[in-house]
Design an enzyme around this catalytic site. Structure first.
Site, PDB file in Angstrom:
ATOM      1  N   LYS A  12       0.851  -1.193   0.000  1.00  0.00           N
ATOM      2  CA  LYS A  12       0.000   0.000   0.000  1.00  0.00           C
ATOM      3  C   LYS A  12       0.881   1.236   0.000  1.00  0.00           C
ATOM      4  CE  LYS A  12       0.896   1.195   4.467  1.00  0.00           C
ATOM      5  NZ  LYS A  12       1.660   2.398   4.867  1.00  0.00           N
ATOM      6  N   SER A 104       1.777  -6.014   7.793  1.00  0.00           N
ATOM      7  CA  SER A 104       0.331  -5.916   8.055  1.00  0.00           C
ATOM      8  C   SER A 104      -0.470  -6.608   6.958  1.00  0.00           C
ATOM      9  CB  SER A 104      -0.081  -4.440   8.144  1.00  0.00           C
ATOM     10  OG  SER A 104       0.507  -3.814   9.261  1.00  0.00           O
ATOM     11  N   ASP A 137      -2.649  -0.949  10.652  1.00  0.00           N
ATOM     12  CA  ASP A 137      -2.836  -1.005   9.205  1.00  0.00           C
ATOM     13  C   ASP A 137      -3.529  -2.281   8.739  1.00  0.00           C
ATOM     14  OD1 ASP A 137      -1.677   1.435   8.772  1.00  0.00           O
ATOM     15  OD2 ASP A 137       0.229   0.663   8.015  1.00  0.00           O
TER      16      ASP A 137
END
Length: 279
Positions: A12, A104, A137
């Protein structure tokens, strides 16, 4: 295990990050924007009937007791009360300490995959609540859509972002998120903004000035990329990135960067690749 057996754990980007306060328990209150990338770690799971949970290959620098992937599997097993176990094969492709959310994401993919493979039957909201116990996250990776995030990152509102091409530069250093958030010079009182402010161009990252000062390699990478495009820092770093309209433009910028900076070109996506694997 063949390619068909693998589950993706996508990277991300934080397209903005504001630190707007701090809770009594020490957690920081944030405003941020998450977008997924096509690059990802790959995980495969081989079920066991003896309840044992273990990984098939070592992850350098990671204590098995702190491995988020193993912790996710143990947490789900405890929550669901299953007696089954699993062997986890993690093909680590995302840099650690790069601000791309790899750990995460690995945890979220493990929750989603084992929820199906163990037949736990939890819905996405319950999986996200479990994920929050592992890290702030994790929930966005469980939900799997580009989002505006608030709180410690767990209050999420799906948004639609341009699916730009990104050049990512890895400066060759590991930035400790804990160190940045503990640092006395981190800005912790930014004025909250609205989603419309972000779409109007407010893309500030409150961690960037401190990270650039503490990590000269990050500063140099941002300065170099900044001569070609608008250079930005994702999360607490160390990954530096810039957005482009086309893949060709992103590759052109990569070729202009010094060879000392490892870089990749990838596309931003609003829907996580994990969504398609979990149909």
């Amino acid at each position: 295990m063949g390619d068909a057996a693998y589950w993706p754990a996508p990277a991300k980007l934080n397209l903005m990050l504001r630190v707007v306060g701090r809770r009594d328990d020490g957690y920081h209150l944030l405003q941020t924007v998450f977008q997924f990338l096509e690059i990802h770690d790959r995980l495969a799971y081989r079920l066991r009937d003896d309840g044992e949970i273990r990984r098939l290959r070592e992850l350098a620098g990671t204590d098995p007791d702190q491995d988020l992937t193993l912790r996710a599997a143990r947490l789900l097993r405890e929550h669901c009360g299953t007696r089954r176990g699993v062997e986890i094969d993690l093909d680590k492709r995302l840099p650690m300490g790069g601000g791309l959310g790899g750990g995460s994401s690995d945890a979220a993919t493990t929750l989603v995959a084992l929820n199906r493979l163990w037949g736990c039957g939890l819905d996405r909201d319950e999986l996200a609540r479990l994920g929050l116990r592992l890290g702030a996250d994790v929930p966005v990776f469980v939900y799997g859509h580009a989002a505006w995030g608030e709180g410690v990152g767990e209050h999420l509102q799906a948004i639609v972002l341009p699916e730009s091409w990104y050049l990512l530069l890895f400066p060759g250093c590991h930035v400790s998120t804990a160190e940045i958030f503990r640092h006395p010079e981190l800005t912790r009182n930014s004025t909250p903004v609205k989603i419309s402010d972000f779409f109007s161009g407010d893309e500030r990252n409150d961690c960037e000035p401190l990270v650039r000062r503490l990590y000269p390699r990050v500063d140099a990478a941002m300065a170099g990329l900044g001569q070609i495009a608008r250079a930005r820092l994702t999360g607490t770093g160390a990954t530096v990135f810039a957005a482009f309209d086309t893949r060709e433009a992103a590759h052109g910028a990569l070729h202009e960067m010094p060879a000392e900076y490892h870089g990749v070109v990838t596309r931003g996506v609003n829907r996580s690749p994990l969504f398609d694997r979990n149909r």
